[in-house]
Design a protein around this motif. Structure first.
Motif, PDB file in Angstrom:
ATOM      1  N   ARG A  86       0.536  -1.094   0.267  1.00 46.73           N
ATOM      2  CA  ARG A  86      -0.089  -0.117   0.482  1.00 46.73           C
ATOM      3  C   ARG A  86       0.688   1.307   0.310  1.00 46.73           C
ATOM      4  NH1 ARG A  86      -5.524   0.418   3.508  1.00 46.73           N
ATOM      5  NH2 ARG A  86      -6.304  -1.733   3.245  1.00 46.73           N
ATOM      6  N   GLU A  87       0.122   2.512  -0.512  1.00 44.18           N
ATOM      7  CA  GLU A  87       0.607   3.153  -0.328  1.00 44.18           C
ATOM      8  C   GLU A  87       1.177   3.996   1.336  1.00 44.18           C
ATOM      9  OE1 GLU A  87       2.304   5.918  -1.355  1.00 44.18           O
ATOM     10  OE2 GLU A  87       0.889   7.238  -2.335  1.00 44.18           O
ATOM     11  N   GLN A  88       1.578   4.679   1.896  1.00 43.52           N
ATOM     12  CA  GLN A  88       1.754   5.582   3.193  1.00 43.52           C
ATOM     13  C   GLN A  88       0.845   5.713   3.401  1.00 43.52           C
ATOM     14  OE1 GLN A  88       3.535   8.841   3.600  1.00 43.52           O
ATOM     15  NE2 GLN A  88       4.225   9.569   5.563  1.00 43.52           N
ATOM     16  N   PHE A  89       0.630   5.743   4.480  1.00 41.55           N
ATOM     17  CA  PHE A  89      -0.666   5.917   5.432  1.00 41.55           C
ATOM     18  C   PHE A  89      -0.390   7.680   5.824  1.00 41.55           C
ATOM     19  CE2 PHE A  89      -3.626   6.027   9.320  1.00 41.55           C
ATOM     20  CZ  PHE A  89      -4.852   6.443   8.276  1.00 41.55           C
ATOM     21  N   PHE A  90      -1.227   8.426   4.982  1.00 40.89           N
ATOM     22  CA  PHE A  90      -1.182   9.785   5.694  1.00 40.89           C
ATOM     23  C   PHE A  90      -1.777  10.612   7.326  1.00 40.89           C
ATOM     24  CE2 PHE A  90      -0.192   9.406   1.306  1.00 40.89           C
ATOM     25  CZ  PHE A  90       0.987  10.138   1.034  1.00 40.89           C
ATOM     26  N   LEU A 134       4.664  13.323  12.294  1.00 39.02           N
ATOM     27  CA  LEU A 134       4.555  14.396  13.110  1.00 39.02           C
ATOM     28  C   LEU A 134       3.496  15.130  13.278  1.00 39.02           C
ATOM     29  CD1 LEU A 134       6.188  15.031  15.524  1.00 39.02           C
ATOM     30  CD2 LEU A 134       8.016  17.027  13.773  1.00 39.02           C
ATOM     31  N   ALA A 135       3.332  15.643  12.217  1.00 41.97           N
ATOM     32  CA  ALA A 135       2.458  17.057  12.166  1.00 41.97           C
ATOM     33  C   ALA A 135       0.724  16.432  12.114  1.00 41.97           C
ATOM     34  CB  ALA A 135       2.275  17.811  10.470  1.00 41.97           C
ATOM     35  N   ASP A 136       0.565  15.250  11.743  1.00 39.26           N
ATOM     36  CA  ASP A 136      -0.704  14.483  12.274  1.00 39.26           C
ATOM     37  C   ASP A 136      -1.187  14.829  13.214  1.00 39.26           C
ATOM     38  OD1 ASP A 136      -3.215  12.744  12.040  1.00 39.26           O
ATOM     39  OD2 ASP A 136      -2.016  11.588  11.422  1.00 39.26           O
ATOM     40  N   PRO A 137      -2.640  15.623  13.542  1.00 33.49           N
ATOM     41  CA  PRO A 137      -2.770  16.090  15.111  1.00 33.49           C
ATOM     42  C   PRO A 137      -3.351  14.901  15.332  1.00 33.49           C
ATOM     43  CG  PRO A 137      -4.259  16.834  13.697  1.00 33.49           C
ATOM     44  CD  PRO A 137      -3.103  16.849  12.656  1.00 33.49           C
ATOM     45  N   TYR A 138      -3.756  13.800  15.019  1.00 33.43           N
ATOM     46  CA  TYR A 138      -4.803  12.768  15.750  1.00 33.43           C
ATOM     47  C   TYR A 138      -3.279  11.369  15.708  1.00 33.43           C
ATOM     48  CZ  TYR A 138      -8.640  15.168  14.786  1.00 33.43           C
ATOM     49  OH  TYR A 138      -9.647  16.054  15.013  1.00 33.43           O
ATOM     50  N   HIS A 139      -2.387  11.587  15.118  1.00 31.37           N
ATOM     51  CA  HIS A 139      -1.072  10.250  14.909  1.00 31.37           C
ATOM     52  C   HIS A 139      -1.549   9.182  14.260  1.00 31.37           C
ATOM     53  CE1 HIS A 139       0.848  13.358  18.193  1.00 31.37           C
ATOM     54  NE2 HIS A 139      -0.459  13.060  18.651  1.00 31.37           N
ATOM     55  N   ALA A 141      -1.125   8.758  11.044  1.00 29.84           N
ATOM     56  CA  ALA A 141      -0.254   8.376   9.678  1.00 29.84           C
ATOM     57  C   ALA A 141       0.411   7.626  10.324  1.00 29.84           C
ATOM     58  CB  ALA A 141       0.532   9.304   9.420  1.00 29.84           C
ATOM     59  N   GLU A 142       1.557   6.919   9.186  1.00 31.65           N
ATOM     60  CA  GLU A 142       2.266   6.177   8.968  1.00 31.65           C
ATOM     61  C   GLU A 142       4.016   7.193   9.528  1.00 31.65           C
ATOM     62  OE1 GLU A 142       2.110   1.817   7.471  1.00 31.65           O
ATOM     63  OE2 GLU A 142       2.010   3.831   5.954  1.00 31.65           O
ATOM     64  N   ASN A 143       4.478   6.993   9.940  1.00 31.95           N
ATOM     65  CA  ASN A 143       6.281   7.419   9.778  1.00 31.95           C
ATOM     66  C   ASN A 143       6.898   6.309   9.571  1.00 31.95           C
ATOM     67  OD1 ASN A 143       6.598   5.665  11.979  1.00 31.95           O
ATOM     68  ND2 ASN A 143       7.630   6.577  13.173  1.00 31.95           N
ATOM     69  N   ASP A 144       8.813   6.734   8.599  1.00 30.72           N
ATOM     70  CA  ASP A 144       8.969   6.170   7.453  1.00 30.72           C
ATOM     71  C   ASP A 144       9.679   4.898   8.407  1.00 30.72           C
ATOM     72  OD1 ASP A 144      11.015   5.617   5.492  1.00 30.72           O
ATOM     73  OD2 ASP A 144      12.240   5.370   7.180  1.00 30.72           O
TER      74      ASP A 144
END
Length: 221
Positions: A86-90, A134-139, A141-144
């Protein structure tokens, strides 16, 4: 010897056309996106694929089907769906206009980068993924690290299913393809936006992987 991977970016979707972050969200292929799949299938139609895979998101599944429909060899008729590609989860940025997301991400960097593409070119794909997380206020999103744990598991899965000399089709996503290029030491390629329907060809061996082609939407294989 190595496994020959042909990793194709899915065709254009309506979110692509509208310049929205897509990630794990599903948007259908546009008519142009359907043609991207057909065109990729015509360029790859003489390759016998010993295995055919796609991420489990609709745009990748449908693109893989168009590719396989145009194959002239005894390749699989249906892709096996793999979550790992899959794509990165944003996270909470899913479906948001790209300019809006970029403005939010800018607050986490001291240097101006203007566009998401410039963020990747300046800081690298891993840093861009980490900044989104880091910027996702709900945390959500996937990090690297989380993204690569998933994708590297996908490569191990492919290696467990195939032998040296096999040709393998994988239909995946733009950020994932760029991230893979960076993990293989090609930051120069990772900074290049991937065209819909373009091919990244990789020779994958037990302890090494070489990128043979990247962002190729013209070669007839």
């Amino acid at each position: 010897m190595a496994i020959n991977l042909y990793i194709v970016r899915h065709g254009e979707t309506y979110f692509n056309f509208l310049h929205r972050f897509q990630g794990w969200s599903d948007a259908p292929l546009t008519p142009k996106g359907i043609q991207h799949g057909i065109d990729a299938g015509e360029r790859l139609n003489n390759i016998h694929f010993d295995g055919a895979y796609s991420s489990d998101l609709t745009r990748a599944i449908h693109t893989a089907r168009y590719i396989l429909q145009h194959n002239t060899t005894q390749s699989p008729k249906e892709p096996t769906q793999l979550f790992d590609f899959r794509e990165q989860f944003f996270g909470s940025f899913e479906g948001i206009n790209g300019e809006t997301v970029t403005t939010t991400l800018q607050a986490y960097k001291t240097e101006n980068f203007g566009t998401y593409a410039n963020l990747v070119a300046k800081y690298g794909m891993a840093d861009a993924m980490d900044t989104v997380a880091l910027a996702d206020p709900y945390h959500f999103a996937e990090n690297d690290q989380k993204w690569w744990h998933r994708v590297s598991h996908g490569f191990a899965d492919i290696q467990s299913r195939h032998s040296d000399g096999d040709n393998v089709l994988i239909v995946s996503h733009g950020t994932t393809i760029r991230g893979i290029a960076e993990k293989l030491g090609r930051h120069d390629l990772a900074g290049e936006p991937v065209k819909n329907g373009a091919v990244m060809q990789i020779a994958l061996s037990v302890d090494h992987a070489d990128i043979i082609r990247f962002n190729d939407d013209s070669t007839v294989f």
